[in-house]
Design a protein around this motif. Structure first.
Motif, PDB file in Angstrom:
ATOM      1  N   THR A 104      -8.099  14.104  -3.040  1.00  5.69           N
ATOM      2  CA  THR A 104      -8.165  13.668  -1.647  1.00  5.69           C
ATOM      3  C   THR A 104      -8.233  14.845  -0.677  1.00  5.69           C
ATOM      4  N   TRP A 135       0.832  -1.213   0.000  1.00  2.97           N
ATOM      5  CA  TRP A 135       0.000   0.000   0.000  1.00  2.97           C
ATOM      6  C   TRP A 135       0.863   1.258   0.000  1.00  2.97           C
ATOM      7  N   LEU A 170       0.427   4.245  -2.677  1.00  2.00           N
ATOM      8  CA  LEU A 170       0.286   5.650  -2.300  1.00  2.00           C
ATOM      9  C   LEU A 170       1.424   6.503  -2.848  1.00  2.00           C
ATOM     10  N   ILE A 197      -5.784   4.736   4.776  1.00  3.56           N
ATOM     11  CA  ILE A 197      -5.345   4.253   3.461  1.00  3.56           C
ATOM     12  C   ILE A 197      -6.568   3.926   2.613  1.00  3.56           C
ATOM     13  N   PHE A 203       5.565  10.602   3.306  1.00  8.97           N
ATOM     14  CA  PHE A 203       4.341  11.343   3.009  1.00  8.97           C
ATOM     15  C   PHE A 203       4.201  12.609   3.854  1.00  8.97           C
ATOM     16  N   ILE A 242      -8.455   7.204   1.441  1.00  4.03           N
ATOM     17  CA  ILE A 242      -7.799   7.937   0.354  1.00  4.03           C
ATOM     18  C   ILE A 242      -8.022   7.231  -0.974  1.00  4.03           C
ATOM     19  N   ILE A 243      -7.872   5.921  -0.983  1.00  2.00           N
ATOM     20  CA  ILE A 243      -8.014   5.166  -2.232  1.00  2.00           C
ATOM     21  C   ILE A 243      -9.462   5.201  -2.729  1.00  2.00           C
TER      22      ILE A 243
END
Length: 945
Positions: free
Chosen positions: A94, A77, A81, A137, A111, A140-141
């Motif tokens: 986002t 992941w 990202l 996570i 990040f 956001i996706i």
């Protein structure tokens, strides 16, 4: 060689192309699982999918799971990202989720710039914080997918850590990921040996598909080989292809590559497997070029140019690039176009063959060189790389340095804990522990023991965790590290064993520090809960909690105060102090503007919802239940989610909302802890409406499961089960549960046992037991089922006048509050009283009251209760018409069957249309129909008219 071909995959390609076309065209995305052994062509199929996605203007992200020891938690992941971070347009999508972005930045340094200017508080509960990180996570996706079609390809999922699998499951939870299509590959040849198993969440997700890749048949193998070499091949040589490769596409490609490069297999030599073809190709590579490939293999399946140059201490970057280019020409290495400067081996099998052929001593030296190079990265740059550095030190073996190996293993363990990858953390800490013990580094060993304990606790291995934590605690004290020892006392356990075992450490910590400190307050709050709920010492538990709350308020530490308030809710509930419990619930809600504590909110919301039902405030109760469920889901605490299901079932059954009962039962995952409590409740609900087959099946399943705790409050589920069925086995279950519950140290659970015992006394005319139950209940604030029980106990014990008065007040109160289930049974119990003691209410005919009770029970679908009322009517010597219709109701039904309107019926019977409407309502209820046509049909079928 010719361009790479796809041969023998017609059906699989059709499925994959359907997936590619679906992305962005449907409201919901989905998951496709591609399974097959190493080299069978999964990656090649993914390349075709990615190509089709580009044609459809779909953003595609490719992530690789790895079995390298140095891979950090959530690695696939993080790759996804990273790709999204580099796309300014996708970042913009986002912006509505700043807390998710910042929470991600808190855990992953790469990040940080993404979350600049934002701030988000951590949760009071580490388990909740883990869930919130994983949910960030997911958020956001999903957020990006709603605005722009997104394809995520994830290879070798069998190597993913537990947290990565959890994120995947969260994305796929019902109703599904809108606009996000996931395609994952797994090697089924290693799947059984790995902890990842496709769960029901994955295989039952929206748009789930499974593609199984098998080896090619002989004809397709020969066709693929001929396509790859680009020239005609003699038939006997084609036959060799099948004999050597057994149809594995990777091996066919390796064989073809060797053929094109002129590596001979004649003169009687035919390699026994395609692995030998890889080694044969490497044999023609010069030593200098081979060294580059070998260093790359030791770095991992993926490596970057800058790191390779630093490790090899190569000043001539151009020469190094040429040597890498040679590996690309040989088909061993390929560039990663989405990540400039990064390279990967074309297949893990190729990398493994190269790695294994390096002599052990030389390989150990390379690992040491890599570890030292990574150590010399700038300070911040090593953050997040501890697992990688630790893995290289571990593999350095005799060329390594145990002290440095232990140091980096400790750091790697802490980083894994911070990312909530508990299995990874345990492995790192265990290595650190063994290395530290070898070199006699006691402080390092103590830290490693503490880490092992902290990583085992959330994995449910509480007995082992306590052993290591206690050992670490003693070691820290021996070294004079009091503050570090006290930190052990702040490790939290969810299980009964762990909580009880921590009590000696909690108490020793309080002796070591100032009780009025914040650390002391945290320990006091944990100790308060254990002492009160697990040990039954409510007086001491309340005193400890009061002290912790006072310190938290004085220090304005809202996180700590929220913890204390949440524990206060639980302690007050277990002590059956309902006024105190409500006050703590309200305090939890007051604190939510300052602190994010979904765990406490879920508990407080559930308890308040139950109280509001008892007050007849159903809309408020439903709103609280919805809030509590959202909080439970946000906390990721599966036990709390099941508790929501249980309370909602109790609320639904009290209001006889059987559709709601079915919905809750069907939505409860059997994988959750304590899901058997829901099964027990479903058994009760099925029996209440006469569905004995489903009820018995659910009860049988419940009874073969072990209880959640030795003092499991199962008694609260069964009293009306025994009353409805009058089954001797069910009565025995209730009595056993009541005995267990009465022995509990928790007042709330004990009173559940008293209620069960009381209802059994009513059913069996056991006056002595009834008196005991009434005495236990009369002196305390009562819950709804306890209030309903008291008049029945008064009737049993001979206080008829008091029972009659209390029944009338109870029935009126239940009717006003809309608590239908208890109203129906209360009417039945009052009817029994009137049938045997007419003198207490001479103005009420028992027949009329029984009929009213029967009509209500029939309306609610309480079929067993209807049968009990029919028995009561028979005992009174009252002859009943079919469906218990009155003479006037038969008159109305006769006119309805002749097609009369309401006005015509009213004129015929000399009554008002309002009275006709009332008679029709009673008719429909008793007949179990919903309209005039159905009533007419049933009347003719049963000769009622």
């Amino acid at each position: 060689m010719s361009e790479d071909s796809i041969v023998g995959r017609t059906e699989e390609l059709a499925i994959i192309r359907k997936v590619a076309g679906r992305v962005g065209s449907s409201k919901f995305g989905g998951l496709t699982l591609v399974k097959g052994i190493a080299g069978v062509g999964k990656t090649r199929l993914m390349e075709e999918l990615a190509s089709d996605a580009v044609k459809n203007d779909v953003a595609s992200v490719w992530a690789h799971c790895s079995n390298d020891d140095g891979v950090p938690a959530l690695w696939p992941w993080v790759q996804v990202l990273r790709k999204l971070v580099t796309d300014a347009e996708l970042i913009r999508l986002t912006n509505s989720q700043p807390s998710s972005i910042q929470r991600l930045a808190n855990h992953f340094p790469e990040f940080i710039n993404w979350g600049v200017g934002l701030s988000v508080h951590g949760s009071v509960d580490p388990y909740t914080e883990k869930f919130l990180l994983l949910d960030s996570i997911r958020t956001i996706i999903i957020d990006i997918g709603k605005s722009h079609p997104l394809l995520i390809i994830m290879e070798d999922l069998q190597w993913a850590d537990d947290s990565s699998i959890s994120v995947l499951e969260m994305i796929l939870e019902s109703p599904g990921p809108e606009g996000v299509e996931l395609v994952v590959t797994v090697r089924d040849d290693v799947l059984a040996a790995h902890r990842y198993i496709p769960s029901r969440t994955i295989t039952g997700s929206v748009n789930f598909a499974s593609v199984v890749l098998n080896d090619l048949n002989q004809s397709d193998s020969e066709t693929l080989f001929a396509d790859l070499v680009g020239e005609s091949v003699a038939e006997d040589s084609l036959a060799d292809v099948w004999a050597i490769t057994h149809g594995n596409p990777l091996f066919i490609r390796e064989y073809a590559s060797s053929w094109v490069r002129g590596i001979a297999f004649g003169d009687g030599y035919v390699p026994s497997s395609a692995i030998e073809t890889i080694e044969s190709r490497l044999s023609v590579v010069s030593v200098e070029k081979l060294a580059v490939i070998e260093y790359g293999a030791v770095l991992g399946n993926e490596f970057d140019f800058a790191r390779l140059a630093a490790v090899m201490k190569t000043p001539d970057r151009h020469d190094l690039a040429v040597k890498i280019g040679n590996g690309i020409e040989l088909g061993l290495i390929e560039e990663r176009p989405e990540s400039p400067g990064w390279f990967k081996f074309t297949h893990e099998v190729i990398r493994r063959v190269i790695y294994d052929r390096i002599p052990n001593s030389h390989r150990a030296t390379i690992h040491r060189e890599i570890a030292e190079t990574l150590e010399n990265l700038p300070g911040e740059s090593t953050t997040g790389h501890a697992a990688e550095i630790s893995a290289h030190w571990q593999r350095a073996g005799v060329a390594g340095d145990l002290e440095r190996s232990a140091h980096w293993a400790l750091r790697a363990g802490r980083e894994a804990l911070d990312s909530f990858s508990f299995n990874n953390a345990h492995d790192h800490f265990e290595h650190a522990r063994q290395a530290a013990h070898q070199i006699g580094a006691k402080n390092v060993e103590a830290e490693a023991n503490a880490g092992v304990g902290e990583s085992l606790a959330p994995l449910g291995r509480e007995e082992e965790a306590i052993k290591y934590l206690t050992l670490a605690f003693d070691q820290f004290l021996e070294s004079g590290l009091v503050d570090r020892a006290v930190q052990i006392g702040q490790v939290n356990f969810t299980g009964t064993y762990g909580q009880l075992a921590m009590v000696p450490i909690y108490e020793r910590c309080l002796d070591l520090i100032e009780a009025d400190s914040l650390v002391g307050a945290r320990i006091q709050s944990h100790l308060a809960r254990v002492v009160a709920i697990e040990m039954g010492d409510f007086k001491r538990g309340r005193a400890l909690l009061k002290s912790a709350s006072r310190i938290a308020r004085k220090s304005r530490d809202h996180h700590l105060e929220s913890i204390a308030a949440g524990y206060g809710v639980q302690i007050a509930a277990f002590a059956a102090e309902w006024s105190e419990c409500i006050a703590y619930c309200e305090r939890v809600f007051e604190l939510q503007s300052d602190v994010d504590d979904p765990y406490s909110v879920s508990i407080a919301g559930m308890l308040l919802a139950g109280f509001r039902v008892g007050e007849g405030r159903h809309k408020e109760s439903d709103a609280l239940m919805a809030r509590s469920r959202r909080s439970a889901e946000r906390s990721g605490n599966k036990l709390r989610i099941v508790s929501c299901d249980l309370l909602e079932l109790r609320i639904a059954h009290s209001r006889c909302e059987w559709d709601r009962v079915d919905r809750v039962i069907s939505n409860t995952s059997p994988e959750y802890p304590s899901a058997d409590r829901v099964v027990a409740m479903s058994a009760l609900c099925h029996h209440l409406v006469g569905n004995t087959t489903a009820g018995d099946a659910a009860l049988e399943r419940f009874l073969i499961l072990p209880p959640e705790t030795p003092e499991s409050p199962d008694a609260q589920y069964f009293p009306f089960l025994a009353r409805s069925t009058k089954n001797s086995e069910h009565i025995a279950i209730v009595k056993d549960a009541a005995v267990i519950a009465e022995k509990s140290r928790a007042e709330y659970i004990r009173r559940r046992g008293v209620v069960a015992k009381g209802w059994m006394a009513v059913e069996e005319d056991d006056i002595e037991t009834g008196k005991d139950a009434m005495e236990d209940l009369q002196s305390a604030e009562l819950l709804q089922d306890e209030i309903s029980l008291l008049p029945a106990l008064e009737f049993l014990c001979g206080d008829i006048d008091k029972a009659a008065t209390d029944f009338e007040e109870l029935i009126e109160s239940l009717h006003i509050k809309g608590i239908l289930f208890y109203e129906a049974w209360a009417r039945f119990d009052f009817a029994r009283l009137l049938a045997t003691h007419q003198e207490v209410r001479p103005d009420i005919q028992p027949k009329n009251y029984v009929s009213e009770a029967r009509a209500l029970a029939l309306k609610l679908g309480l079929i067993p209760l209807v049968a009990r009322l029919d028995e009561l009517l028979d005992s009174l010597g009252i002859v009943r018409t079919p469906f218990d219709l009155t003479r006037r109701e038969i008159d109305v039904l006769t006119l309805v069957a002749h097609g009369s309107t309401n006005k015509e019926i009213a004129d015929s019977l000399f009554v008002s249309p309002h009275t006709v409407n009332r008679h029709l309502g009673n008719l429909f209820t008793k007949l179990g129909v919903s309209n005039r046509a159905a009533a007419t049909d049933l009347a003719h079928q049963r000769n009622l008219v």
